[in-house]
Design a protein around this motif. Structure first.
Motif, mmCIF file in Angstrom:
data_model
loop_
_atom_site.group_PDB
_atom_site.id
_atom_site.type_symbol
_atom_site.label_atom_id
_atom_site.label_comp_id
_atom_site.label_asym_id
_atom_site.label_seq_id
_atom_site.Cartn_x
_atom_site.Cartn_y
_atom_site.Cartn_z
ATOM 1 N N GLU A 94 5.226 0.385 -2.593
ATOM 2 C CA GLU A 94 5.671 0.897 -3.622
ATOM 3 C C GLU A 94 7.333 1.447 -3.572
ATOM 4 N N GLU A 95 7.671 2.384 -2.523
ATOM 5 C CA GLU A 95 8.900 2.624 -2.283
ATOM 6 C C GLU A 95 9.220 2.876 -0.877
ATOM 7 N N LEU A 96 10.538 2.951 -0.283
ATOM 8 C CA LEU A 96 10.589 3.461 0.937
ATOM 9 C C LEU A 96 11.368 4.675 0.847
ATOM 10 N N THR A 97 11.051 5.654 1.486
ATOM 11 C CA THR A 97 11.689 6.988 1.421
ATOM 12 C C THR A 97 12.778 7.208 2.401
ATOM 13 N N ASP A 98 13.389 8.282 2.344
ATOM 14 C CA ASP A 98 14.424 8.667 3.297
ATOM 15 C C ASP A 98 14.028 8.618 4.710
ATOM 16 N N ASP A 99 12.779 8.784 4.883
ATOM 17 C CA ASP A 99 11.983 9.171 6.237
ATOM 18 C C ASP A 99 11.458 7.602 6.751
ATOM 19 N N ASP A 100 11.565 6.658 5.883
ATOM 20 C CA ASP A 100 10.928 5.486 6.379
ATOM 21 C C ASP A 100 11.957 4.637 7.163
ATOM 22 N N TYR A 101 11.792 4.614 8.363
ATOM 23 C CA TYR A 101 12.695 3.794 9.363
ATOM 24 C C TYR A 101 12.064 2.737 10.298
ATOM 25 N N ASP A 102 10.690 2.644 10.296
ATOM 26 C CA ASP A 102 9.934 1.809 11.268
ATOM 27 C C ASP A 102 9.330 0.497 10.405
ATOM 28 N N TYR A 103 9.718 0.332 9.152
ATOM 29 C CA TYR A 103 9.108 -0.844 8.636
ATOM 30 C C TYR A 103 10.008 -2.106 8.829
ATOM 31 N N ILE A 104 9.331 -3.044 8.911
ATOM 32 C CA ILE A 104 10.016 -4.570 8.964
ATOM 33 C C ILE A 104 9.333 -5.440 8.000
ATOM 34 N N PHE A 105 10.033 -6.347 7.347
ATOM 35 C CA PHE A 105 9.804 -7.333 6.331
ATOM 36 C C PHE A 105 9.804 -8.683 6.727
ATOM 37 N N HIS A 106 8.896 -9.503 6.978
ATOM 38 C CA HIS A 106 9.219 -10.979 7.104
ATOM 39 C C HIS A 106 9.029 -11.692 6.030
ATOM 40 N N LEU A 107 10.115 -12.343 5.580
ATOM 41 C CA LEU A 107 10.005 -13.018 4.192
ATOM 42 C C LEU A 107 10.047 -14.493 4.517
ATOM 43 N N THR A 108 9.476 -15.442 3.703
ATOM 44 C CA THR A 108 9.616 -16.843 3.918
ATOM 45 C C THR A 108 9.999 -17.163 2.365
ATOM 46 N N VAL A 109 10.921 -17.886 2.073
ATOM 47 C CA VAL A 109 11.549 -18.176 0.753
ATOM 48 C C VAL A 109 11.481 -19.951 0.647
ATOM 49 N N LYS A 110 10.929 -20.298 -0.159
ATOM 50 C CA LYS A 110 10.738 -21.718 -0.498
ATOM 51 C C LYS A 110 11.371 -21.951 -2.108
ATOM 52 N N GLY A 111 12.189 -22.406 -2.213
ATOM 53 C CA GLY A 111 12.778 -22.493 -3.634
ATOM 54 C C GLY A 111 12.968 -21.104 -4.425
ATOM 55 N N ASP A 112 12.441 -20.738 -5.305
ATOM 56 C CA ASP A 112 12.312 -19.508 -5.976
ATOM 57 C C ASP A 112 11.085 -18.559 -5.729
ATOM 58 N N LYS A 113 10.408 -18.860 -4.720
ATOM 59 C CA LYS A 113 9.185 -18.420 -4.274
ATOM 60 C C LYS A 113 9.383 -17.658 -3.012
ATOM 61 N N GLY A 114 9.116 -16.505 -2.835
ATOM 62 C CA GLY A 114 9.087 -15.633 -1.522
ATOM 63 C C GLY A 114 7.974 -15.013 -1.254
ATOM 64 N N LYS A 115 7.489 -14.918 -0.029
ATOM 65 C CA LYS A 115 5.936 -14.288 0.585
ATOM 66 C C LYS A 115 6.871 -13.458 1.412
ATOM 67 N N VAL A 116 6.150 -12.118 1.398
ATOM 68 C CA VAL A 116 6.274 -11.220 2.500
ATOM 69 C C VAL A 116 5.367 -10.647 3.301
ATOM 70 N N LYS A 117 5.429 -10.173 4.494
ATOM 71 C CA LYS A 117 4.497 -9.748 5.452
ATOM 72 C C LYS A 117 5.175 -8.466 5.705
ATOM 73 N N MET A 118 4.561 -7.293 5.862
ATOM 74 C CA MET A 118 5.172 -5.902 6.094
ATOM 75 C C MET A 118 4.599 -5.710 7.514
ATOM 76 N N ASP A 119 5.325 -4.859 8.358
ATOM 77 C CA ASP A 119 4.824 -4.482 9.554
ATOM 78 C C ASP A 119 5.580 -3.333 9.988
ATOM 79 N N GLN A 120 5.264 -2.674 11.096
ATOM 80 C CA GLN A 120 5.974 -1.818 11.704
ATOM 81 C C GLN A 120 6.368 -1.927 13.050
ATOM 82 N N TYR A 121 7.433 -1.170 13.474
ATOM 83 C CA TYR A 121 7.934 -1.434 14.809
ATOM 84 C C TYR A 121 8.576 -0.086 15.484
#
Length: 166
Positions: free
Chosen positions: A133-160
């Motif tokens: 829903e949102e990233l706060t000022d304390d959220d530093y450990d998220y990484i998002f892997h986005l694959t884009v084909k045309g106008d469609k994007g799929k995202v996977k979220m992880d932490q590191y």
């Protein structure tokens, strides 16, 4: 007539190939910034942030990036410093970032460094749903892997790195 058919066939195949390209984009928020001087509008990373930038490089060690995009702040650039990226381009607004990637870098592997108030907006601008829903000022450990084909994007979220939410 045969030349015209051959030309149209080659044009059609090239167009299909261009549209079928998948662009791989990794999106992170900058690592922890130095908050010791509240008057500093462009702070460096803190010691913890430099460790997290190293953790980012460890997490992505098998990914070969073609280029990266970063806002023109020290902390976003420093977050990317541990990665091996041949070219880093500054961006100022999300619509032009998306347009530039779609028009000039389709099919590439790209890293984008942003801020807590822009990361999720970037994902949506590429046609993906927000995985959070949102990233706060304390959220530093998220990484998002986005694959884009045309106008469609799929995202996977992880932490590191070290979990920020202890």
């Amino acid at each position: 007539m045969k030349k015209l058919i051959l030309f149209l066939s080659i044009t059609f195949l090239f167009t299909q190939f261009s549209l079928a390209q998948t662009t791989e984009i990794w999106v992170v928020r900058h690592a922890e910034k130095d908050k010791t001087n509240p008057e500093d509008k462009d702070p460096n990373l803190s010691d913890e942030g430099r460790i997290r930038a190293g953790d980012l490089a460890t997490y992505l060690k098998k990914v070969k990036f073609d280029l990266a995009f970063s806002t023109p702040t020290k902390r976003t650039h420093q977050t990317l410093d541990s990665l091996i990226i041949p070219k880093v381009i500054d961006y100022k607004d999300i619509p032009s970032l998306v347009e530039q990637i779609k028009n000039s870098y389709a099919g590439k592997t790209i890293m984008i460094a942003g801020h807590s108030n822009t990361v999720l907006e970037i994902l949506q601008a590429f046609g993906a749903k927000k995985p959070k829903e949102e990233l706060t000022d304390d959220d530093y450990d998220y990484i998002f892997h986005l694959t884009v084909k045309g106008d469609k994007g799929k995202v996977k979220m992880d932490q590191y790195g070290r979990p920020h939410h202890l």
